[in-house]
Enzyme design. Structure first.
Site, PDB file in Angstrom:
ATOM      1  N   LYS A  20       0.841  -1.200   0.000  1.00 60.16           N
ATOM      2  CA  LYS A  20       0.000   0.000   0.000  1.00 60.16           C
ATOM      3  C   LYS A  20       0.882   1.258   0.000  1.00 60.16           C
ATOM      4  CE  LYS A  20      -3.771  -2.486   2.331  1.00 60.16           C
ATOM      5  NZ  LYS A  20      -4.618  -2.559   3.562  1.00 60.16           N
ATOM      6  N   TYR A  60     -12.289  -2.896  -3.153  1.00 59.17           N
ATOM      7  CA  TYR A  60     -12.804  -2.965  -1.778  1.00 59.17           C
ATOM      8  C   TYR A  60     -14.328  -2.870  -1.714  1.00 59.17           C
ATOM      9  CZ  TYR A  60      -8.137  -2.643   0.372  1.00 59.17           C
ATOM     10  OH  TYR A  60      -6.849  -2.887   0.801  1.00 59.17           O
TER      11      TYR A  60
HETATM   12  P1  GDP Z   1      -7.456  -7.348   5.443  1.00 54.69           P
HETATM   13  O1  GDP Z   1      -8.031  -8.418   4.563  1.00 54.69           O
HETATM   14  O2  GDP Z   1      -6.654  -7.894   6.602  1.00 54.69           O
HETATM   15  O3  GDP Z   1      -6.678  -6.306   4.668  1.00 54.69           O
HETATM   16  O4  GDP Z   1      -8.689  -6.589   6.150  1.00 54.69           O
HETATM   17  P2  GDP Z   1     -10.168  -6.247   5.604  1.00 54.69           P
HETATM   18  O5  GDP Z   1     -10.460  -6.936   4.316  1.00 54.69           O
HETATM   19  O6  GDP Z   1     -11.111  -6.456   6.743  1.00 54.69           O
HETATM   20  O7  GDP Z   1     -10.077  -4.664   5.351  1.00 54.69           O
HETATM   21  C1  GDP Z   1      -9.424  -4.175   4.217  1.00 54.69           C
HETATM   22  C2  GDP Z   1      -8.592  -2.983   4.629  1.00 54.69           C
HETATM   23  O8  GDP Z   1      -9.464  -1.947   5.079  1.00 54.69           O
HETATM   24  C3  GDP Z   1      -7.637  -3.222   5.803  1.00 54.69           C
HETATM   25  O9  GDP Z   1      -6.416  -3.835   5.429  1.00 54.69           O
HETATM   26  C4  GDP Z   1      -7.430  -1.797   6.293  1.00 54.69           C
HETATM   27  O10 GDP Z   1      -6.519  -1.088   5.428  1.00 54.69           O
HETATM   28  C5  GDP Z   1      -8.817  -1.202   6.099  1.00 54.69           C
HETATM   29  N1  GDP Z   1      -9.602  -1.323   7.325  1.00 54.69           N
HETATM   30  C6  GDP Z   1     -10.265  -2.420   7.796  1.00 54.69           C
HETATM   31  N2  GDP Z   1     -10.876  -2.155   8.965  1.00 54.69           N
HETATM   32  C7  GDP Z   1     -10.583  -0.856   9.244  1.00 54.69           C
HETATM   33  C8  GDP Z   1     -10.917   0.021  10.324  1.00 54.69           C
HETATM   34  O11 GDP Z   1     -11.605  -0.350  11.268  1.00 54.69           O
HETATM   35  N3  GDP Z   1     -10.430   1.304  10.255  1.00 54.69           N
HETATM   36  C9  GDP Z   1      -9.663   1.727   9.213  1.00 54.69           C
HETATM   37  N4  GDP Z   1      -9.226   2.994   9.209  1.00 54.69           N
HETATM   38  N5  GDP Z   1      -9.336   0.941   8.180  1.00 54.69           N
HETATM   39  C10 GDP Z   1      -9.797  -0.335   8.197  1.00 54.69           C
END
Ligand code: GDP
Ligand code: MG
Length: 160
Positions: A20, A60
Site C-alpha cells: 500500500k 474494496y
Molecule cells: P485485510 O483483509 O486484513 O486487509 O482486512 P479487511 O479486508 O477487513 O479490510 C481491508 C482494509 O481496510 C484493511 O487492510 C485496512 O486497510 C482497512 N480497514 C479495515 N478495517 C478498518 C478500520 O476499522 N479502520 C480503518 N481505518 N481501516 C480499516
C-alpha cells in the site's frame, strides 16, 4: 504446438499482494517483497502503479458500507502501490499468515504487519482472502499479458 499460455489463466493457486502507499513511502518495498521471495513462492507479476479511485472502490467493494470506506479509498489512492501476483500451492492462506492480522497491534511478531506497522488504517500490505478473490483481484489489477510465464530454477529445491 505454439504456446499461447500467456493468455491462459494459471491452474496453480495465485494471490494478489499489494504494498500500500504507506509501505512504498516508508521504503519497505524490498523488505516486503523479500519475505515472499524467501518463503519460496513464485513471482508472476509486479508493477508500481498509481491506483485510480474507481479501481480502489471496485477492489474494496465488499467494504463500501463501512464507516472507514472513504478513508480507505483516500489511503489506497494517496500514492503509488506495488501490485504483485504470487503463485504456489497454498499461497493464499500462507500469504495471509506472512502478512498477519488486519490490526498491526494484534499481528504476531514475525509477520509483516506485526513487525512493520502500528495501525489498521496504515497496515502496509494487502493479500487476497481466498483463491477465488486471488483470481478476481489479479484480473482487476493486471492486464492480459502483464503476468510473466516462467519457471524458477529453485523449484526442484523447494518442491519434491
Ligand atoms: P485485510 O483483509 O486484513 O486487509 O482486512 P479487511 O479486508 O477487513 O479490510 C481491508 C482494509 O481496510 C484493511 O487492510 C485496512 O486497510 C482497512 N480497514 C479495515 N478495517 C478498518 C478500520 O476499522 N479502520 C480503518 N481505518 N481501516 C480499516
Ligand atoms: Mg480483506
Amino acid at each position: 504446438q505454439k504456446c499461447a499460455c500467456f493468455l491462459v489463466a494459471s491452474e496453480v493457486e495465485q494471490t494478489y499482494i499489494m504494498i500500500k502507499p504507506d509501505g512504498v513511502q516508508r521504503g519497505l518495498v524490498g523488505e516486503i517483497i523479500s519475505r515472499f521471495e524467501k518463503k519460496g513462492f513464485l513471482l508472476k507479476g509486479l508493477k508500481l502503479f498509481q491506483c485510480p479511485k474507481d479501481l480502489a472502490q471496485e477492489h474494496y467493494k465488499d467494504l463500501k458500507e463501512r464507516p472507514f470506506f472513504p478513508n480507505l479509498i483516500d489511503y489506497i489512492t494517496s500514492g503509488p502501490v506495488v501490485c504483485m501476483a504470487w503463485e504456489g500451492d497454498g499461497v493464499v492462506a500462507s500469504a495471509r499468515k506472512l502478512i498477519g492480522a488486519t490490526n498491526p497491534l494484534q499481528a504476531e511478531p514475525g509477520t509483516i504487519r506485526g513487525d512493520l506497522a502500528v495501525q489498521t488504517g496504515r497496515n502496509v500490505v494487502h493479500g487476497s482472502d481466498s483463491p477465488d478473490n486471488g483470481k478476481r483481484e489479479i484480473g482487476l489489477w493486471f492486464k492480459e499479458g502483464e503476468l510473466a510465464q516462467w519457471e524458477s530454477v529453485q523449484t526442484p529445491w523447494l518442491i519434491e
